[in-house]
Design an enzyme around this catalytic site. Structure first.
Site, PDB file in Angstrom:
ATOM      1  N   ASP A 169      34.600  46.812   5.550  1.00  0.00           N
ATOM      2  CA  ASP A 169      34.643  45.371   5.318  1.00  0.00           C
ATOM      3  C   ASP A 169      35.985  45.001   4.696  1.00  0.00           C
ATOM      4  OD1 ASP A 169      32.070  45.704   6.115  1.00  0.00           O
ATOM      5  OD2 ASP A 169      31.140  44.857   4.317  1.00  0.00           O
ATOM      6  N   HIS A 205      28.658  49.308  -0.831  1.00  0.00           N
ATOM      7  CA  HIS A 205      27.651  48.262  -0.685  1.00  0.00           C
ATOM      8  C   HIS A 205      26.442  48.828   0.056  1.00  0.00           C
ATOM      9  CE1 HIS A 205      30.541  44.635  -1.357  1.00  0.00           C
ATOM     10  NE2 HIS A 205      29.887  44.959  -2.457  1.00  0.00           N
ATOM     11  N   HIS A 209      29.901  44.319  12.696  1.00  0.00           N
ATOM     12  CA  HIS A 209      29.576  43.680  11.409  1.00  0.00           C
ATOM     13  C   HIS A 209      29.449  42.164  11.601  1.00  0.00           C
ATOM     14  CE1 HIS A 209      29.736  42.894   7.022  1.00  0.00           C
ATOM     15  NE2 HIS A 209      29.309  44.141   6.917  1.00  0.00           N
ATOM     16  N   ASP A 269      24.413  47.943   2.360  1.00  0.00           N
ATOM     17  CA  ASP A 269      24.254  47.911   3.818  1.00  0.00           C
ATOM     18  C   ASP A 269      25.099  48.970   4.513  1.00  0.00           C
ATOM     19  OD1 ASP A 269      26.429  46.246   2.912  1.00  0.00           O
ATOM     20  OD2 ASP A 269      26.622  45.434   4.938  1.00  0.00           O
ATOM     21  N   HIS A 270      25.854  49.745   3.735  1.00  0.00           N
ATOM     22  CA  HIS A 270      26.669  50.825   4.301  1.00  0.00           C
ATOM     23  C   HIS A 270      26.237  52.214   3.820  1.00  0.00           C
ATOM     24  CE1 HIS A 270      29.880  48.213   6.096  1.00  0.00           C
ATOM     25  NE2 HIS A 270      29.291  47.365   5.269  1.00  0.00           N
ATOM     26  N   HIS A 294      38.600  44.168  -0.121  1.00  0.00           N
ATOM     27  CA  HIS A 294      37.187  43.809  -0.185  1.00  0.00           C
ATOM     28  C   HIS A 294      36.810  43.598  -1.647  1.00  0.00           C
ATOM     29  CE1 HIS A 294      33.366  43.172   1.594  1.00  0.00           C
ATOM     30  NE2 HIS A 294      32.775  44.255   1.113  1.00  0.00           N
ATOM     31  N   HIS A 344      32.619  52.036   1.945  1.00  0.00           N
ATOM     32  CA  HIS A 344      32.450  51.498   0.587  1.00  0.00           C
ATOM     33  C   HIS A 344      30.977  51.584   0.205  1.00  0.00           C
ATOM     34  CE1 HIS A 344      31.565  48.057   3.153  1.00  0.00           C
ATOM     35  NE2 HIS A 344      31.081  47.384   2.137  1.00  0.00           N
TER      36      HIS A 344
END
Length: 307
Positions: free
Chosen positions: A212, A65, A270, A67-68, A141, A63
């Site tokens: 996530d 976000h 995670h 942090d990914h 998510h 996805h």
């Protein structure tokens, strides 16, 4: 086949854990590496491992976000700078193409290898060749997020060399022809059918890597009978409501998915930065109460995947 966890934290980097990135080393299988997510500083984490950017063949993004994905532009540029010339394909939700193209354009980063970006718009098979099949489903998510099921196809059985030698067949080109399934006539007139000299096939492995997600049915479906399930465990069981509110899972929920799916092995990742020092071991303890074959990933730790 081997996992190398490059980043195992949640949300933002911490002193002990970088943000999400997992390398799946397929060196024996195809001489390449697949990357799952690419958080900030992933290329720096790679420097401490045996992973080689030039060998990265595919990057699967769960996805969008930060942090990914914030490590993607730098890694793509460095791969070119370090002499990577082979094609690289990035898979991810709608928007990943714009993110990569804008980042490369604004920074005037030029890659010298073929770069393909595949936006996933529906569930199903996103990649398949003679060796592997990758299937995806939507998870639960806050934004569109996918989980990946990587299925290694069954491997042809070994040539029954002892059987051939026992019949007086000498090693040579005939061995290869028989292994390829051909019907071969020997000089003495004996006819051999290749299929009679091949052992039983080796069953391929199944790997499930989830992005996530809240506890959801799609996770179980992707993890069904998996040899290894990689599942997020952002929160402890006592924070289940908070996990739900923030579209994440607890360690116990991850274990429940592994149990329901009949997975063989569970690796938790995670992990929230609230679990510092040895406190993360409580997450492992909670998961093992439901699913004993559970491990928790730490940055730079490797996990071989045996047949």
């Amino acid at each position: 086949m081997e996992f190398v966890f490059l980043g195992t934290g949640a949300g933002v980097p911490s002193k002990g854990r970088n943000v999400s990135a997992i390398a799946l080393q397929l060196l024996e299988e195809r001489g390449q590496t697949w990357l799952f997510d690419c958080g900030e500083a992933t290329q720096h984490q790679i420097l401490h491992t045996s992973v080689r950017p030039r060998r990265i063949e595919k990057i699967f993004i769960t996805h969008l976000h930060g942090d990914h994905i914030f490590g993607l532009p730098g890694l793509l540029g460095s791969r070119s700078f370090q002499g990577g010339t082979t094609k690289l394909t990035v898979y991810g939700p709608k928007g990943i193409k714009q993110f990569i193209e804008v980042a490369l354009l604004v920074s005037t980063t030029h890659v010298k290898y073929p770069l393909e970006i595949v936006e996933i718009t529906e569930e199903g098979i996103v990649f398949e060749d003679n060796e592997f099949c990758v299937e995806t489903k939507r998870l639960s998510h806050g934004i569109e997020c996918f989980g990946y099921r990587i299925v290694e196809k069954d491997i042809q059985g070994a040539l029954l060399v002892d059987k051939l030698l026992g019949m007086g067949v000498k090693p040579g080109p005939v061995f290869k022809r028989l292994k390829d399934g051909e019907v071969v006539e020997l000089e003495n007139g004996t006819v051999l059918d290749g299929k009679d000299f091949i052992g039983p096939p080796q069953k391929g492995r199944v790997i499930t890597i989830l992005g996530d997600t809240r506890y959801c049915e799609a996770s179980r479906e992707l993890a069904q009978d998996a040899d290894v399930l990689v599942h997020e465990a952002t929160f402890a069981a006592e924070d289940e409501q908070q996990a739900y509110d923030y579209f994440h899972s607890t360690s116990k929920q991850a274990a429940s998915i592994a149990l329901q799916a009949n997975a063989k092995r569970l690796i938790l990742t995670h992990i929230s930065s609230r679990y510092q020092g040895d406190t993360y071991k409580e997450l492992l303890k909670e998961a093992r109460e439901l699913f004993s074959n559970t491990e928790i990933a730490t940055d730079l730790k490797s996990f071989p995947v045996e047949r």
